[in-house]
Design a protein around this motif. Structure first.
Motif, mmCIF file in Angstrom:
data_model
loop_
_atom_site.group_PDB
_atom_site.id
_atom_site.type_symbol
_atom_site.label_atom_id
_atom_site.label_comp_id
_atom_site.label_asym_id
_atom_site.label_seq_id
_atom_site.Cartn_x
_atom_site.Cartn_y
_atom_site.Cartn_z
ATOM 1 N N LYS A 84 0.829 -1.215 0.000
ATOM 2 C CA LYS A 84 0.000 0.000 0.000
ATOM 3 C C LYS A 84 0.860 1.261 0.000
ATOM 4 O O LYS A 84 0.682 2.149 -0.833
ATOM 5 N N THR A 85 1.781 1.308 0.959
ATOM 6 C CA THR A 85 2.637 2.486 1.048
ATOM 7 C C THR A 85 3.451 2.644 -0.233
ATOM 8 O O THR A 85 3.603 3.751 -0.756
ATOM 9 N N THR A 86 3.938 1.543 -0.744
ATOM 10 C CA THR A 86 4.718 1.595 -1.983
ATOM 11 C C THR A 86 3.900 2.218 -3.116
ATOM 12 O O THR A 86 4.378 3.089 -3.838
ATOM 13 N N LEU B 107 -3.624 9.575 2.198
ATOM 14 C CA LEU B 107 -3.431 9.528 3.649
ATOM 15 C C LEU B 107 -2.989 8.125 4.055
ATOM 16 O O LEU B 107 -3.771 7.190 3.994
ATOM 17 N N ASP B 108 -1.734 7.992 4.462
ATOM 18 C CA ASP B 108 -1.206 6.676 4.827
ATOM 19 C C ASP B 108 -1.389 6.433 6.321
ATOM 20 O O ASP B 108 -0.692 7.019 7.140
ATOM 21 N N GLU B 109 -2.317 5.577 6.640
ATOM 22 C CA GLU B 109 -2.646 5.246 8.029
ATOM 23 C C GLU B 109 -2.764 6.478 8.924
ATOM 24 O O GLU B 109 -2.090 6.583 9.947
ATOM 25 N N PRO B 110 -3.622 7.405 8.548
ATOM 26 C CA PRO B 110 -3.713 8.653 9.316
ATOM 27 C C PRO B 110 -4.255 8.433 10.720
ATOM 28 O O PRO B 110 -3.978 9.228 11.616
ATOM 29 N N HIS C 184 2.123 11.485 5.111
ATOM 30 C CA HIS C 184 2.821 10.261 5.479
ATOM 31 C C HIS C 184 2.424 9.822 6.869
ATOM 32 O O HIS C 184 1.965 10.613 7.683
ATOM 33 N N GLN C 185 2.674 8.541 7.097
ATOM 34 C CA GLN C 185 2.289 7.999 8.394
ATOM 35 C C GLN C 185 3.078 8.652 9.520
ATOM 36 O O GLN C 185 2.537 8.991 10.551
ATOM 37 N N HIS C 186 4.393 8.827 9.310
ATOM 38 C CA HIS C 186 5.144 9.601 10.287
ATOM 39 C C HIS C 186 5.153 11.014 9.745
ATOM 40 O O HIS C 186 5.480 11.239 8.603
HETATM 41 MG MG LIG Z 1 2.581 1.077 5.019
#
Ligand SMILES: [Mg+2]
Ligand SMILES: Nc1ncnc2c1ncn2[C@@H]1O[C@H](COP(=O)(O)OP(=O)(O)OP(=O)(O)O)[C@@H](O)[C@H]1O
Lengths: 312, 529
Positions: free
Chosen positions: B56-58, B177-180, B98-100
């Motif tokens: 997913k992130t990729t 939104l990556d794992e917000p 990003h998640q972070h």
């Molecule tokens: Mg990820």
């Protein structure tokens, strides 16, 4: 001795001794803001010092000398930046190598040009002029403190304001702070992290090179073997003690300048000269211990903020 | 930015972005995305789900120009585009959160928001203009921020708002939104959802990644499921249940609720008495805490983030010094002990910040797994580390915890977020802990793996009589896994529930928000002796 410390002569000497350290301190402030561990200032200064002497001696033009000197220092800064940022070499080792090149390389060039290994006194190099500020120079006490310094000493103090402005008020400064503190965040909004750091290092190198110029075209009338004598490192120390703040860094460079001035005259007060020349380094060491202790106290603070940050 | 026109030409509900046959192969040869097809419509919230390491992130990094795909093409409003860098992505109106967080902590909100396209007057950075622009987007999107506040002083939810606004200020029309919600409290999540829905109303498109399927059900219009780097399905959310989604992700049925036997607690193993801790500002993070945990039971800690839980976990783990009060493991005080000594007493911890305290990013999985035990005799042969044994044990654990990786020697930094967490869990769970401190153990972990980790915790309880202290922001997980629960509010224990079966999320919520507090006697029940 105390008489000396309270004399105008002393304050004058502090400024003179402090000038090169002040330049390096300002250079180091920019390096630190970009989060680059640059210790190559000695190398940059030495090349700049020699470049200035050669340039001015052969052209008999001060501006040409200054430009040649600054370019020589800048080349070292660019080599450092290219290796560290683009070839991923370790900054500490790269800096060490360039400093060694600075001491060895300059002597080699001096030998090629003059046939002597010690200094360039045989070359007719130029010096930056001493400035006597009209009106001010006639005010008692203040006049003799403020007026009558080498042009580059004034430049050094103006540099404090320039650096402060650059770092905190310009777009470039904002970007330098951003890439220094959180390169990933800067990159995520399209800032070219390497290029920004590269520019920061070039500016930093330029300022340090001015310190080099002062050494051979102000402080002394010619270039001598390893004439920076650790000033590049003392400037870094001042930056550390000043925690990257240009104004506080300036104060520390003046303290170092003062200890050097005391060291220089101490001999006439029958203190062993070895002890005297140790003074600035001793003060650096004490300063670092004090800072270390302060950091230790803050460590828990840091710990907390780390664990609060970046919950992946 | 010239792209607003492109977006305006697309009608709400039509495809605005499509990724066709995207294949991304990482430097080490790992295929993270295989022929992925993914489309987003204008004015929709599109859920992207899949197991840890599904890619997913990729896929989002490809869209944001941080990774360049080996194959495939990206169409924006029907036209093929080449997204070669984040800068290009932003110019095309694609923004990623990003998640972070990607925020510079020492700078102000306004400075962060304009970073990359700063207003200038000559060479001077025009701070006033930056503040004005920030205020303007903040008003326009009805997301309130103080432009002059420093990022480091803000809460997690606030930072996220800044991130979203930052992307909007850069002209983003498509938000990734990556794992917000992974780091948000339930309240903050609710607020975020309101904000996202407003953006959808305004015609923005949002890609929403989450492992919490109830959230996905709650807010998304459509979902796309990735499995092992391939896109499996795209479906209307209304037509699938949480069970369906998890089945599509994992390829089997997943137990969202775990069956467990009643606990059979023994004697007290961990006892905390009158423990207090002051933070850097000299304020109490928590004060006068007393509780204990018996062997073979799981004590859950509920509470809104920032009510002293993190600090408590850090003190228990020996990362912060004990200042006031005492902690005893098996009757011996751990005051003044080093982390290794504390661990030798049988303490294990899954730290909430896995990158700083849980794993070493540049070391391999095997090295990370033995990092707490390499010095013990069983891992040595004639004074040297016995790698053969370690490798075979690591392989076992990789299988046992279903860690998706290129092998036991893969560097941890190349793993996906959830898989890093599994490496940490594999080490801590197999250290035969007497006491396990588990902080957000399933944060960022997919449903299948979360089930596995919860089951492992219960297995530790039943088979090894481990006493577990479970901190979790996921109330369903707390209620499902714990035997007893305490609530922390304002650095104090405000409630103790000896029987989890009689309470629910609403009841916990009231105590978590400080609306209610139990009597001293009730709370005192958590000290069993
Ligand atoms: Mg990820
Ligand atoms: N820089 C890298 N080099 C090599 N492999 C990588 C790299 N980054 C990610 N991977 C691998 O690619 C796969 C997909 O990773 P990705 O981060 O996209 O997963 P994800 O779906 O976001 O998972 P999670 O839900 O855990 O965040 C993982 O197996 C990971 O190990």
């Amino acid at each position: 001795m105390l008489d000396y410390i309270f004399s105008l002569e002393f304050i004058f000497a502090v400024i003179r001794m402090g000038t090169p350290i002040l330049f390096v301190g300002m250079a180091a402030v920019i390096g630190a803001k970009a989060d680059i561990l640059c210790i190559a200032y000695e190398g940059m200064m030495l090349f700049a010092a020699l470049g200035g002497v050669i340039g001015s001696a052969y052209s008999q033009n001060l501006a040409v000398g200054a430009i040649v000197g600054l370019l020589a220092g800048l080349v070292i800064a660019a080599i450092f930046a290219y290796f560290v940022l683009y070839l991923d070499t370790k900054p500490l080792l790269t800096g060490l190598a360039l400093n060694t090149l600075g001491t060895g390389g300059t002597v080699y060039v001096v030998y090629l040009l003059t046939g002597m290994k010690l200094d360039t006194s045989s070359l007719a190099s130029l010096r930056f002029p001493t400035i006597h500020i009209p009106v001010i120079k006639d005010i008692p006490v203040i006049g003799s403190i403020i007026s009558g310094h080498n042009l580059l000493s004034y430049v050094a103090f103006i540099m404090v304001i320039v650096v402060w402005y650059l770092v905190f008020k310009t777009r470039l400064g904002l970007r330098i702070r951003a890439v220094g503190e959180d390169p990933a965040a800067a990159a995520s909004v399209g800032i070219n992290v390497r290029r920004t750091k590269f520019i920061a290092l070039l500016i930093s190198g330029l300022i340090a090179s001015m310190g080099g110029l002062f050494m051979s075209m102000g402080y002394m009338p010619y270039f001598t073997n390893n004439m920076t004598a650790g000033r590049g490192f003392i400037g870094i120390a001042a930056q550390n003690l000043g925690r990257g703040n240009p104004i506080i860094t300036m104060i520390y460079t003046l303290i170092f300048g003062a200890s050097m001035a005391i060291g220089n005259t101490a001999q006439s007060f029958r203190l062993p000269s070895q002890f005297a020349s140790m003074m600035p380094y001793l003060i650096t060491l004490i300063g670092l211990v004090v800072i270390g202790a302060r950091n230790k106290k803050n460590e828990r603070r840091l710990h907390e903020s780390i664990s609060r940050k970046s919950k992946v | 930015m010239g792209n607003e026109k492109v977006f305006d030409n697309v009608k709400i509900g039509d495809d605005i972005l499509s990724m066709e046959n995207i294949t991304k192969i990482y430097g080490n040869g790992f295929v993270a995305n295989k022929n992925v097809n993914f489309t987003v419509r204008k004015g929709e919230i599109h859920g992207l789900v899949g197991e840890n390491g599904a890619g997913k992130t990729t896929l989002m990094k490809v869209l944001f120009g941080q990774e360049i795909p080996e194959e495939g093409r990206i169409l924006l409003a029907g036209k093929e585009v080449n997204i070669s860098s984040p800068l290009a992505a932003l110019e095309y109106g694609i923004g990623m959160v990003h998640q972070h967080f990607m925020l510079v902590e020492s700078l102000s909100v306004a400075e962060n928001m304009v970073l990359g396209s700063e207003p200038v007057k000559g060479i001077t950075f025009d701070y006033e203009e930056a503040v004005r622009r920030s205020t303007e987007v903040s008003k326009k999107f009805d997301l309130e921020v103080n432009p002059k506040a420093k990022i480091r002083d803000l809460s997690v939810g606030y930072k996220q708002r800044v991130e979203i606004l930052k992307m909007l200020l850069h002209g983003a029309q498509i938000l990734l939104l990556d794992e917000p919600t992974a780091v948000l409290t339930p309240q903050e999540t609710k607020e975020l959802f309101v904000q996202l829905k407003q953006l959808r109303e305004k015609g923005f498109s949002i890609v929403f990644i989450s492992h919490k399927l109830n959230e996905v059900k709650d807010i998304c219009d459509r979902i796309t499921v990735l499995r092992n780097g391939e896109s499996v399905t795209t479906a209307d959310v209304a037509s699938v249940s949480e069970q369906d989604i998890s089945r599509m992700m994992v390829g089997r049925d997943v137990l969202l609720n775990i069956e467990k036997e009643k606990a059979n607690p023994g004697k007290t193993v961990l006892s905390v008495s009158n423990l207090s801790y002051k933070n850097k500002f000299g304020l109490y993070s928590f004060k006068d805490l007393s509780f204990d945990i018996r062997s073979g039971e799981i004590l859950g800690v509920a509470g809104v983030e920032g009510n002293g839980q993190s600090e408590l976990a850090n003190v228990l783990a020996g990362l912060y010094e004990i200042e006031d009060g005492d902690i005893k493991v098996d009757g011996t005080s751990i005051k003044g002990m080093t982390v290794r000594q504390i661990r030798e007493k049988g303490m294990a911890i899954i730290h909430e910040d896995r990158m700083t305290y849980g794993a070493s990013a540049t070391q391999s999985i095997a090295e990370n797994i033995i990092s707490d035990r390499f010095y013990k005799s069983e891992y040595k042969k004639k004074g040297f580390i016995n790698w053969k044994d370690i490798v075979s044990k690591s392989k076992e654990l990789i299988k046992d915890f279903s860690i998706k990786a290129d092998g036991h020697d893969a560097e941890v930094r190349t793993l996906s977020g959830g898989n890093i967490q599994k490496v940490v869990a594999a080490r801590e769970f197999t250290s035969s802990p007497k006491v396990l401190i588990a902080c957000q153990p399933t944060r960022g972990i997919d449903v299948g793996a979360a089930e596995l980790i919860r089951k492992k915790m219960i297995a530790l309880r039943d088979k090894e009589d481990t006493a577990t202290l479970l901190f979790s922001a996921d109330l369903a997980e707390l209620l499902n896994t714990s035997d007893e629960i305490i609530v922390m509010y304002g650095g104090k224990i405000t409630a103790y529930f000896p029987d989890v079966s009689v309470i629910n999320e609403e009841i916990l919520g009231e105590y978590m928000l400080g609306l209610k507090t139990q009597s001293r006697e009730e709370i005192g029940g958590v000290v069993h002796e």
